[in-house]
Design a protein around this motif. Structure first.
Motif, PDB file in Angstrom:
ATOM      1  N   VAL A 118       4.028   0.155   2.355  1.00  0.00           N
ATOM      2  CA  VAL A 118       4.020  -0.808   3.447  1.00  0.00           C
ATOM      3  C   VAL A 118       3.511  -2.126   2.870  1.00  0.00           C
ATOM      4  O   VAL A 118       2.562  -2.137   2.086  1.00  0.00           O
ATOM      5  N   ASP A 119       4.195  -3.216   3.225  1.00  0.00           N
ATOM      6  CA  ASP A 119       3.760  -4.514   2.702  1.00  0.00           C
ATOM      7  C   ASP A 119       2.765  -5.163   3.657  1.00  0.00           C
ATOM      8  O   ASP A 119       2.435  -4.609   4.716  1.00  0.00           O
ATOM      9  N   GLU A 120       2.270  -6.327   3.280  1.00  0.00           N
ATOM     10  CA  GLU A 120       1.216  -6.973   4.079  1.00  0.00           C
ATOM     11  C   GLU A 120       1.695  -7.426   5.452  1.00  0.00           C
ATOM     12  O   GLU A 120       0.885  -7.676   6.340  1.00  0.00           O
ATOM     13  N   ALA A 121       3.029  -7.484   5.642  1.00  0.00           N
ATOM     14  CA  ALA A 121       3.568  -7.822   6.960  1.00  0.00           C
ATOM     15  C   ALA A 121       3.771  -6.574   7.826  1.00  0.00           C
ATOM     16  O   ALA A 121       4.228  -6.662   8.953  1.00  0.00           O
ATOM     17  N   GLY A 122       3.443  -5.388   7.262  1.00  0.00           N
ATOM     18  CA  GLY A 122       3.609  -4.149   8.009  1.00  0.00           C
ATOM     19  C   GLY A 122       4.969  -3.507   7.866  1.00  0.00           C
ATOM     20  O   GLY A 122       5.261  -2.514   8.538  1.00  0.00           O
TER      21      GLY A 122
ATOM     22  N   THR B 292      -4.588   6.409  -0.887  1.00  0.00           N
ATOM     23  CA  THR B 292      -3.506   5.527  -0.442  1.00  0.00           C
ATOM     24  C   THR B 292      -3.805   4.137  -1.018  1.00  0.00           C
ATOM     25  O   THR B 292      -4.293   3.265  -0.307  1.00  0.00           O
ATOM     26  N   PRO B 293      -3.540   3.958  -2.302  1.00  0.00           N
ATOM     27  CA  PRO B 293      -3.972   2.728  -2.976  1.00  0.00           C
ATOM     28  C   PRO B 293      -3.284   1.465  -2.473  1.00  0.00           C
ATOM     29  O   PRO B 293      -2.094   1.466  -2.175  1.00  0.00           O
ATOM     30  N   LEU B 294      -4.080   0.397  -2.400  1.00  0.00           N
ATOM     31  CA  LEU B 294      -3.577  -0.940  -2.107  1.00  0.00           C
ATOM     32  C   LEU B 294      -3.365  -1.644  -3.445  1.00  0.00           C
ATOM     33  O   LEU B 294      -4.278  -1.698  -4.267  1.00  0.00           O
ATOM     34  N   LEU B 295      -2.145  -2.143  -3.652  1.00  0.00           N
ATOM     35  CA  LEU B 295      -1.806  -2.822  -4.901  1.00  0.00           C
ATOM     36  C   LEU B 295      -1.491  -4.284  -4.617  1.00  0.00           C
ATOM     37  O   LEU B 295      -0.446  -4.605  -4.051  1.00  0.00           O
TER      38      LEU B 295
ATOM     39  N   GLN C  39       0.845  -1.187   0.000  1.00  0.00           N
ATOM     40  CA  GLN C  39       0.000   0.000   0.000  1.00  0.00           C
ATOM     41  C   GLN C  39       0.879   1.234   0.000  1.00  0.00           C
ATOM     42  O   GLN C  39       1.854   1.316   0.756  1.00  0.00           O
ATOM     43  N   LEU C  40       0.517   2.208  -0.844  1.00  0.00           N
ATOM     44  CA  LEU C  40       1.221   3.483  -0.876  1.00  0.00           C
ATOM     45  C   LEU C  40       0.727   4.318   0.299  1.00  0.00           C
ATOM     46  O   LEU C  40      -0.471   4.515   0.457  1.00  0.00           O
TER      47      LEU C  40
END
Length: 130
Positions: free
Chosen positions: A104-108, A73-76, A46-47
């Motif tokens: 930020v990635d899915e792990a934070g 803040t798009p999630l890609l 996510q940006l």
């Protein structure tokens, strides 16, 4: 077209001079730029924020920081793309612009990706290599 890839995130930028919004007699020059962000990796990101460095033809630097881009803040997810168009004014007929997006990635885990530095030139700008 300008391109940069960081951690499997491809950022491409296409700038365009806007003569109808510019007033050279008043030292006002305006460009639009279209940014495309493509997640070529295998994890969602996510940006979160942006950090632009804009330098005019006289070497004056302006930094712009803030949350998201164009209010988003798009999630890609893997394979997703996000595209937006924005703009910038300068008081000189040429300049450069570049920077970073914080993701930020899915792990934070937070990390920065490169926005390629691109040239802002009017059709009549005198170009020089530094």
């Amino acid at each position: 077209m300008y391109k940069a890839t960081t951690r499997a995130i491809l950022v491409t930028v296409q700038p365009q001079y806007l003569p109808d919004q510019s007033e050279p007699a008043k030292s006002q020059y305006v460009w639009s730029y279209t940014v495309r962000i493509e997640n070529q990796g295998d994890v969602a990101v996510q940006l979160r924020s942006r950090h632009w460095k804009i330098t005019d033809g006289l070497g004056r630097l302006q930094e712009v920081k803030g949350p998201g881009v164009v209010g988003k803040t798009p999630l890609l997810r893997p394979g997703d793309t996000f595209e937006y168009t924005s703009g910038t004014p300068l008081s000189t007929p040429s300049g450069i612009m570049g920077g970073t997006y914080q993701m930020v990635d899915e792990a934070g885990v937070k990390f920065d990706i490169e926005i390629p530095t691109f040239s802002l030139d009017t059709p009549t700008a005198q170009r020089s290599l530094n």
